[in-house]
Write a protein that holds these residues in place. Structure first.
Motif, PDB file in Angstrom:
ATOM      1  N   LYS A  72       0.840  -1.205   0.000  1.00  0.00           N
ATOM      2  CA  LYS A  72       0.000   0.000   0.000  1.00  0.00           C
ATOM      3  C   LYS A  72       0.872   1.251   0.000  1.00  0.00           C
ATOM      4  N   GLN A  73       1.770   1.279  -0.969  1.00  0.00           N
ATOM      5  CA  GLN A  73       2.716   2.381  -1.089  1.00  0.00           C
ATOM      6  C   GLN A  73       2.918   2.758  -2.554  1.00  0.00           C
ATOM      7  N   ILE A  74       3.211   4.020  -2.752  1.00  0.00           N
ATOM      8  CA  ILE A  74       3.742   4.503  -4.023  1.00  0.00           C
ATOM      9  C   ILE A  74       5.155   4.973  -3.742  1.00  0.00           C
ATOM     10  N   GLY A  75       6.098   4.565  -4.562  1.00  0.00           N
ATOM     11  CA  GLY A  75       7.482   4.958  -4.354  1.00  0.00           C
ATOM     12  C   GLY A  75       8.225   5.158  -5.651  1.00  0.00           C
ATOM     13  N   GLY A  76       9.314   5.928  -5.576  1.00  0.00           N
ATOM     14  CA  GLY A  76      10.139   6.172  -6.758  1.00  0.00           C
ATOM     15  C   GLY A  76      10.818   7.516  -6.653  1.00  0.00           C
ATOM     16  N   THR A  77      10.845   8.248  -7.757  1.00  0.00           N
ATOM     17  CA  THR A  77      11.529   9.534  -7.764  1.00  0.00           C
ATOM     18  C   THR A  77      10.627  10.637  -8.308  1.00  0.00           C
ATOM     19  N   ALA A  78      10.885  11.830  -7.817  1.00  0.00           N
ATOM     20  CA  ALA A  78      10.256  13.047  -8.332  1.00  0.00           C
ATOM     21  C   ALA A  78      11.388  14.000  -8.708  1.00  0.00           C
ATOM     22  N   THR A  79      11.393  14.434  -9.958  1.00  0.00           N
ATOM     23  CA  THR A  79      12.442  15.322 -10.451  1.00  0.00           C
ATOM     24  C   THR A  79      11.817  16.666 -10.816  1.00  0.00           C
ATOM     25  N   TYR A  80      12.411  17.732 -10.309  1.00  0.00           N
ATOM     26  CA  TYR A  80      11.841  19.061 -10.444  1.00  0.00           C
ATOM     27  C   TYR A  80      12.723  19.956 -11.309  1.00  0.00           C
ATOM     28  N   ALA A  81      12.119  20.621 -12.273  1.00  0.00           N
ATOM     29  CA  ALA A  81      12.785  21.710 -12.985  1.00  0.00           C
ATOM     30  C   ALA A  81      12.436  22.991 -12.241  1.00  0.00           C
ATOM     31  N   LEU A  82      13.446  23.710 -11.776  1.00  0.00           N
ATOM     32  CA  LEU A  82      13.247  24.836 -10.869  1.00  0.00           C
ATOM     33  C   LEU A  82      13.545  26.168 -11.549  1.00  0.00           C
ATOM     34  N   GLU A  83      12.796  27.173 -11.122  1.00  0.00           N
ATOM     35  CA  GLU A  83      13.077  28.549 -11.518  1.00  0.00           C
ATOM     36  C   GLU A  83      13.385  29.334 -10.245  1.00  0.00           C
ATOM     37  N   ILE A 101      11.827  10.055   2.955  1.00  0.00           N
ATOM     38  CA  ILE A 101      12.753  10.620   1.973  1.00  0.00           C
ATOM     39  C   ILE A 101      14.062   9.849   2.049  1.00  0.00           C
ATOM     40  N   ALA A 102      14.420   9.147   0.986  1.00  0.00           N
ATOM     41  CA  ALA A 102      15.650   8.349   0.976  1.00  0.00           C
ATOM     42  C   ALA A 102      16.863   9.195   0.622  1.00  0.00           C
ATOM     43  N   LYS A 103      16.743  10.033  -0.400  1.00  0.00           N
ATOM     44  CA  LYS A 103      17.872  10.893  -0.776  1.00  0.00           C
ATOM     45  C   LYS A 103      17.373  12.024  -1.657  1.00  0.00           C
ATOM     46  N   VAL A 104      18.202  13.088  -1.711  1.00  0.00           N
ATOM     47  CA  VAL A 104      17.934  14.249  -2.550  1.00  0.00           C
ATOM     48  C   VAL A 104      19.193  14.560  -3.332  1.00  0.00           C
ATOM     49  N   GLU A 105      19.037  14.815  -4.637  1.00  0.00           N
ATOM     50  CA  GLU A 105      20.205  15.045  -5.493  1.00  0.00           C
ATOM     51  C   GLU A 105      19.974  16.234  -6.412  1.00  0.00           C
ATOM     52  N   ALA A 106      21.038  16.954  -6.686  1.00  0.00           N
ATOM     53  CA  ALA A 106      21.042  17.957  -7.746  1.00  0.00           C
ATOM     54  C   ALA A 106      21.479  17.273  -9.032  1.00  0.00           C
ATOM     55  N   LEU A 107      20.796  17.584 -10.131  1.00  0.00           N
ATOM     56  CA  LEU A 107      21.113  16.957 -11.414  1.00  0.00           C
ATOM     57  C   LEU A 107      21.720  17.984 -12.358  1.00  0.00           C
ATOM     58  N   ALA A 108      22.876  17.658 -12.899  1.00  0.00           N
ATOM     59  CA  ALA A 108      23.524  18.518 -13.885  1.00  0.00           C
ATOM     60  C   ALA A 108      22.896  18.281 -15.256  1.00  0.00           C
ATOM     61  N   GLN A 138      21.959  26.708  -6.308  1.00  0.00           N
ATOM     62  CA  GLN A 138      20.693  26.918  -7.021  1.00  0.00           C
ATOM     63  C   GLN A 138      20.581  26.021  -8.260  1.00  0.00           C
ATOM     64  N   PRO A 139      20.586  24.705  -8.061  1.00  0.00           N
ATOM     65  CA  PRO A 139      20.518  23.782  -9.210  1.00  0.00           C
ATOM     66  C   PRO A 139      19.227  23.969 -10.000  1.00  0.00           C
ATOM     67  N   ALA A 140      19.315  23.800 -11.299  1.00  0.00           N
ATOM     68  CA  ALA A 140      18.130  23.912 -12.160  1.00  0.00           C
ATOM     69  C   ALA A 140      17.236  22.688 -12.046  1.00  0.00           C
ATOM     70  N   SER A 141      17.810  21.568 -11.558  1.00  0.00           N
ATOM     71  CA  SER A 141      17.041  20.333 -11.465  1.00  0.00           C
ATOM     72  C   SER A 141      17.409  19.594 -10.184  1.00  0.00           C
ATOM     73  N   VAL A 142      16.389  19.134  -9.461  1.00  0.00           N
ATOM     74  CA  VAL A 142      16.582  18.378  -8.220  1.00  0.00           C
ATOM     75  C   VAL A 142      15.734  17.118  -8.285  1.00  0.00           C
ATOM     76  N   ARG A 143      16.300  16.010  -7.795  1.00  0.00           N
ATOM     77  CA  ARG A 143      15.578  14.729  -7.785  1.00  0.00           C
ATOM     78  C   ARG A 143      15.481  14.212  -6.352  1.00  0.00           C
ATOM     79  N   ILE A 144      14.272  13.764  -5.986  1.00  0.00           N
ATOM     80  CA  ILE A 144      14.028  13.209  -4.655  1.00  0.00           C
ATOM     81  C   ILE A 144      13.586  11.756  -4.813  1.00  0.00           C
ATOM     82  N   THR A 145      14.211  10.867  -4.064  1.00  0.00           N
ATOM     83  CA  THR A 145      13.798   9.467  -3.994  1.00  0.00           C
ATOM     84  C   THR A 145      13.023   9.281  -2.695  1.00  0.00           C
ATOM     85  N   TYR A 146      11.829   8.714  -2.797  1.00  0.00           N
ATOM     86  CA  TYR A 146      10.941   8.673  -1.629  1.00  0.00           C
ATOM     87  C   TYR A 146       9.918   7.545  -1.771  1.00  0.00           C
TER      88      TYR A 146
END
Length: 644
Positions: A72-83, A101-108, A138-146
């Motif tokens: 009874k879970q949804i899991g994976g990643t959410a990747t954000y394009a930020l302004e 929240i498992a980890k947070v990463e900035a994506l180049a 101020q990364p343009a893209s951030v990914r969260i695993t959760y």
């Protein structure tokens, strides 16, 4: 969203109680005051979110998720394009509730990932946990695993036995008002709009849908992709998975439902394309591509939810005679008022629901005639006048004060729906449709895919409508509608000719004990029967209820709009024969506005409290978390109340 309160799906609101004659309006003073809704602090500030959209905003969301029915879970990643709006900002703050929240990463740009430090604050009982991500570059893209919790407030997981077909499990979301944060970490505020895409994996025997470009011909294979190219606020993010098949209504509209329900639903909603056409004629092009509907299991806590491209709908409106299909008109109307132009914060929800209720009535009138629309208006207005008697003055204003620590779910009332629509009807009457219709269409066009507040609407009104007839509406009248409690004494009042016939038949029966003839009642709609019941008063002698029940078979009715009024009346009046059927009804149905009035009456006596607790224990596994919380709170308050 279809109002969660005691209202009829054709009318926005209709509560049980005496309705022989409309109550006198609650007068609001019309003394000269400063211009309406002009404040020093922007009304776009959202007290219900931790996010800081003045510093950084999400522009696009990419989800890669797995739906796990076993856990009874949804899991994976959410990747954000930020302004990034503030060059000095060094943090990204998001809303979460019960998320791991498992980890947070900035994506180049080349996809290289760099870990970012983050902190999940202790949970607030209303707003969840503030997620603070350190982002010095101020990364343009951030990914969260959760992943979500099995108790996520925005998701319901149903065992096969709780579905129509009894074969496959079912899952669906309800993100409004602030439940999206329970299944995706987000800037969970209607002031932020973003586009999104999603890849969703699931067990291969269930169909997954989202508030996006669902392909009616998509294969059911456990691997699904979606894209929403128009920017939406977080509360319109939606997902569902289950034994779902599609039945077309037109080239751009159709119904998703379980196999046993889909044909009945398509027949009930067959006027949908006509509704789209009527709305387009009034307010311009439908801008969302397809308009499909998903009929959910009976546990869905609301009448409908206006998720773009895929309205979620309760099966309780499918009664076989189209008497309740204004649910579709309401959710469709949101495609202009709410989805296209969105309230920037929940204290201005009348900009969503009041406008939608007004547009719904115009669609109803275009398809089913002026009398049908007038019947809705009279029902709405009578009920609202009864409700505001027990409300705080501040909650009776359209422009609500800051919600601060209040849950926006609790702050929502029929004021937003009915008083908001009534205000627009007042403007229509003062200026005439030939002037008001282009003005309202212009509001939608000029603010399309934006979030707005009451101050902005007043400014637009003063620039684009009031100059058309400078003496039509005064500042004092605007202030009475927007800022004052109650309904202004000068508000136009609806009158339905059809209800006069119903009232005459009821009065004749009460005097003669002769039930209205079949010749009179055979053509009555749900709305007329509800008017008949509501006019009976608080209690009725048991012998007369027995007569009604024998003649019209209210006990055991499959029509939830009648059930939610008949059973409370029967319980109050001591008509014990109806109680077992009332228990069966609230155990089977999870739609809050249908069952909460019945629970409320049961909880008024020790015997009823014991019965309600027994039924709730059986029903709870099939209730949505929102419904469960509402009923549990009612029972707890009843148990804590002083004993007479």
């Amino acid at each position: 969203m279809r109002s969660p309160f005691l209202m009829l799906p054709l009318a926005v609101a209709l509560a049980a109680g005496c309705a022989k004659d409309p109550a006198a309006p609650v007068a609001a003073p019309v003394a000269e005051k400063p211009a309406a809704a002009v404040n020093t602090v922007s009304r776009s500030h959202d007290e219900s979110s931790y996010a800081e959209p003045d510093k950084v905003v999400i522009k696009d969301l990419a989800l890669d998720l797995k739906v796990d029915f076993e856990q009874k879970q949804i899991g994976g990643t959410a990747t954000y394009a930020l302004e990034w709006k503030d060059k000095a900002a060094r943090q990204l703050v998001l809303d979460t509730r019960e998320l791991t929240i498992a980890k947070v990463e900035a994506l180049a740009a080349d996809g290289a990932a760099t870990a970012l430090q983050f902190e999940l604050a202790p949970a607030d009982k209303v707003f969840g946990s503030k997620l603070t991500i350190q982002a010095p570059e101020q990364p343009a893209s951030v990914r969260i695993t959760y992943h979500t919790a099995p108790t996520a407030s925005g998701l319901q997981w149903l065992e096969p036995s709780m579905t129509e077909g009894k074969k496959l499990p079912f899952m669906f979301s309800q993100s409004q008002a602030i439940h999206a944060r329970s299944w995706v970490p987000l800037q969970d505020t209607p002031s932020v709009r973003f586009t999104y895409s999603a890849h969703v994996a699931s067990r291969p025997d269930v169909m997954v849908l989202m508030s996006a470009d669902n392909d009616p011909k998509a294969a059911r294979d456990g691997d699904y992709t979606f894209k929403m190219p128009q920017p939406i606020p977080s509360y319109l993010l939606a997902i569902a998975a289950g034994d779902l098949v599609f039945e077309p209504i037109s080239s751009r509209s159709g119904v998703w439902a379980e196999p046993a329900m889909v044909n009945k639903a398509a027949k009930e909603f067959e006027d949908t394309e006509k509704m789209i056409g009527a709305a387009e004629k009034l307010y311009g092009e439908y801008r969302w591509g397809r308009y499909d509907m998903l009929v959910l299991p009976p546990s869905f806590p609301f009448g409908g939810m206006e998720n773009p491209r895929l309205t979620f709908a309760t099966p309780t409106v499918i009664v076989g005679d189209k008497s309740l299909v204004s649910l579709v008109a309401h959710e469709l109307a949101h495609s202009w008022s709410g989805n296209l132009v969105t309230n920037a914060s929940w204290k201005d929800i009348w900009l969503n629901e009041g406008f939608t209720t007004y547009v719904q009535a115009r669609i109803t009138e275009a398809l089913y005639g002026q009398e049908a629309a007038e019947m809705e208006r009279e029902i709405d207005q009578t009920d609202l006048l009864n409700e505001v008697k027990d409300m705080s003055p501040a909650d009776q204003a359209l422009a609500l004060p800051p919600l601060n620590e209040r849950d926006p779910d609790d702050a929502l009332s029929q004021v937003a729906y009915v008083k908001g629509a009534w205000f627009l009807q007042f403007l229509e009457q003062r200026f005439g449709r030939e002037v008001f219709d282009p003005f309202l269409r212009g509001w939608f066009d000029d603010h399309a895919f934006q979030s707005a507040n009451t101050d902005q609407f007043v400014e637009y009104l003063k620039k684009n409508l009031l100059p058309k007839n400078p003496t039509a509406v005064s500042d004092a009248e605007l202030h009475a509608w927007l800022e004052e409690p109650g309904i202004p004494s000068f508000a136009p009042k609806a009158r339905s000719r059809g209800f006069a016939v119903v009232d005459t038949a009821r009065i004749a029966w009460l005097g003669s004990e002769q039930l209205p003839s079949n010749q009179v009642t055979s053509q009555w709609t749900t709305q007329e029967w509800v008017r008949f019941i509501d006019g009976l008063g608080k209690t009725v002698p048991v012998a007369k209820l027995e007569q009604l029940d024998k003649g019209y078979h209210f006990t055991g009715t499959p029509n939830g709009e009648i059930a939610m009024r008949w059973y409370p009346l029967a319980i109050r009046s001591g008509y014990a024969q109806a109680q077992p059927a009332a228990g069966e009804f609230i155990q089977k149905v999870g739609r809050r506005k249908l069952i909460l009035p019945i629970y409320a009456e049961l909880l008024k006596t020790p015997e009823g409290l014991a019965f309600a607790k027994e039924v709730f224990a059986k029903a709870k596994p099939g209730y949505h978390p929102i419904t469960t919380a509402s009923v549990a709170d009612m029972i707890a308050k009843a148990e804590a109340a002083p004993k007479p």
